[in-house]
Design a protein around this motif. Structure first.
Motif: not given
Length: 468
Positions: A226-230, A239
Motif C-alpha cells: 500500500w502506498p505510504k504518503v505524507d 486524522t
C-alpha cells in the motif's frame, strides 16, 4: 508380472556424499513415475531423487542423514509395468546386502524443478552475464496439474530464494502459501512441510498473514504494498481513527470483494400499485403506529417478503458455497443493511417466510433501533441467507453491493423514480424501483440472475403472486 526393482540416485552433477534431508515415501506407499522418493541437499542445491517407474515401495534403503552418491540405491519398488522404466543400458550390479545380481533400472533425469535449477544455475548465469532462464514445473501426463507460478528474474537469485525442497515448494503452492513469509526450523533455516503447516494454522488462528487463495487452489494475490504518503506535505489534514465497526466491516468487505467473483444484474420494478397500497395501509393504521402498537410499513418490508418468495422459487440464491459443495438452506433469514452513526451493520430478520409484512416491519424497526444504539447482540447479526441494501431513502440510480459472505447474493435497492413506461398503446407514468443484484458467479450464472430479478419485479408489481 510384478518384479522388484531398485531406484538409484541419478546423475547429480558429480557431487558425492550428499546428505539425505527428507524421506518422501515409506514402505507400502504407491508411487507414480518421477514422483520424489527422497530429498538430497548439496552445497549448492536441494533436489529430489525421482522414482524411475510406478509401483509400490517395498523398502526404503536410506535414512535421514545418510550420505549418498550417484548410483546409490534409495528404495526397492515392486513394479508390474516394465514399460514405465525406460531403461538406460548399464552393467548389472550386485545388491549391497545379498550379493545377488540385480538388473539396474532406468536412471531418470532429475525433474525440471524450480528450486533445483534456480538455486544451482543462477550463480553461473549471474557471473557470466547471461540471463537467468524462466523455469516452471511441468506436469507429467496423468499427474494433477500444478498451480501456475509467475516468474520474475530477481526472484531466482540465491539470496532471494526461500530455502526449501521441491516437494515443500509444491506443497506450499498448493496451499497458496508464500514461502517468503515462512520461517524455516531445519538446519540452515531450511523450510519443512511442518513449518508450512504451522504457518497455515497460525494464520487461521489469527497469528500470522493468511494465504489468500481462491477456492479450489491457486497462488496468492501477490499485491504490491500500500502506498505510504505524507499527506501533510500538501496541506492541512485531520486524522480521525476508524470506528470499530468500520474496521471489522472494512476487512470483511475487502476479503469478500477479492475472493468472490462478483457480477451485478440491474433491473427496474414497477411498484406503482405497491406504493399506493403501502401509503393507504399506513394511513389506516396511523393511530396504532403513533401509539407504538404497530410498525410503519416501509417498502423494505414488502421487499423482504417478495425476496423470500423469489428465494423459494430459486433455491440456489438461498445457499452457501462450502468447498466443492453447495449448502442449500431450508430457512429464510434475511439481513438488511442499517446505517448507524458508527458505520454500517447488518441485522438479520429470522424466519421471514413465517411472518406477514406488518410483523416484518415491526421487527425491522426494533432491530434498526438496536443497531443505532449499538445494542445489537452477535446472534442478531448471524445466520443470514440473503441481504438487502436499500439506499432508496437517500438517492442514486444503481450501484454494485458487495456480497456478504458466506451468502451468494445481495440485492441493492436505489431511489424509486416516476418514469414514462410504454404499455403497448401509450406511455404512462409509472413508479419504477431500480434493483441491483450482485451474485457469486461460481454458483449463479447470468441467466439465473436475470430470471430472479424478473420474477422479483413481477412480485413487486403484484404481490398477490407471492401467494401462488
Amino acid at each position: 508380472m510384478a518384479e522388484l526393482k531398485e531406484a538409484r540416485v541419478p546423475d547429480i552433477g558429480g557431487h558425492g556424499d550428499v546428505p539425505v534431508i527428507e524421506l518422501l515415501v515409506k514402505p507400502g506407499d504407491t508411487v507414480a513415475k518421477d514422483q520424489g522418493l527422497v530429498t538430497l541437499e548439496s552445497d549448492k542445491a536441494t533436489m529430489e531423487v525421482p522414482s524411475p517407474f510406478a509401483g509400490v515401495v517395498k523398502e526404503v534403503k536410506v535414512k535421514l542423514g545418510d550420505a549418498v552418491s550417484e548410483g546409490t540405491v534409495v528404495a526397492v519398488i515392486e513394479s508390474d509395468d516394465a514399460a514405465h522404466a525406460e531403461p538406460v543400458p548399464a552393467p548389472p550390479v550386485a545388491s549391497a546386502e545379498t550379493g545377488a545380481k540385480v538388473e539396474p533400472t532406468a536412471v531418470a533425469p532429475v525433474p525440471d524443478r524450480l528450486a533445483q535449477q534456480s538455486v544451482a544455475q543462477a550463480p553461473a548465469a549471474v557471473e557470466s552475464g547471461a540471463p537467468v532462464p524462466a523455469l516452471a514445473p511441468v506436469a507429467e501426463p496423468g499427474q494433477p496439474g500444478i498451480p501456475p507460478m509467475r516468474f520474475e528474474a530477481d526472484a531466482v537469485l540465491p539470496a532471494k530464494v526461500p530455502y526449501a525442497s521441491p516437494a515443500v515448494r509444491l506443497f506450499a503452492r498448493e496451499l497458496g502459501v508464500d514461502l517468503d513469509q515462512v520461517a524455516g526450523s531445519e538446519r540452515g533455516g531450511r523450510i519443512s512441510k511442518e513449518d508450512v503447516q504451522k504457518f497455515v494454522k497460525s494464520a487461521l488462528a489469527g497469528g500470522g498473514v493468511a494465504p489468500v487463495a481462491a477456492a479450489g487452489g491457486g497462488s496468492g494475490l501477490n499485491l504490491i504494498p500500500w502506498p505510504k504518503v505524507d499527506f501533510a506535505k500538501f496541506g492541512a489534514i485531520e486524522t480521525r481513527p476508524l470506528s470499530r465497526i468500520q474496521k471489522i466491516s472494512g476487512a470483511n468487505l475487502a476479503r469478500n470483494w477479492a475472493m468472490i467473483p462478483h457480477v451485478t444484474q440491474h433491473d427496474d420494478a414497477d411498484i406503482t400499485e405497491l406504493e399506493a397500497l403501502r401509503v393507504a395501509l399506513n394511513e389506516e393504521n396511523a393511530k396504532a403506529i403513533a401509539a407504538g402498537k404497530a410498525g410503519k410499513l416501509t417498502m423494505l418490508a414488502f421487499l423482504i417478503k417478495a425476496c423470500v418468495a423469489a428465494l423459494q422459487k430459486f433455491p440456489t440464491f438461498n445457499a452457501s458455497l462450502d468447498g466443492d459443495n453447495l449448502v442449500l438452506k431450508q430457512y429464510f433469514h434475511i439481513g438488511f443493511a442499517a446505517d448507524t452513526p458508527n458505520g454500517l451493520v447488518v441485522p438479520v430478520l429470522r424466519d421471514a417466510d413465517q411472518k406477514g409484512v406488518a410483523q416484518i416491519a415491526k421487527e425491522m424497526g426494533e432491530l434498526a433501533a438496536l443497531a443505532r444504539d449499538g445494542k445489537l447482540k452477535p446472534e442478531q447479526m448471524q445466520g443470514g441467507c440473503f441481504t438487502i441494501s436499500s439506499l432508496g431513502g437517500i438517492g442514486g440510480t444503481a450501484f454494485t453491493p458487495i456480497i456478504n459472505a458466506p451468502e451468494v447474493a445481495i440485492l441493492g435497492v436505489s431511489k424509486s423514480e416516476m418514469k414514462p413506461v410504454w404499455n403497448g398503446e401509450k406511455f404512462k407514468p409509472r413508479l419504477m424501483l431500480p434493483l441491483s443484484l450482485s451474485y457469486d458467479h461460481r454458483v449463479i450464472d447470468g441467466a439465473a440472475a436475470a430470471r430472479f430479478t424478473t420474477y422479483l419485479g413481477q412480485l413487486l408489481a403484484d404481490l398477490r403472486r407471492a401467494m401462488l
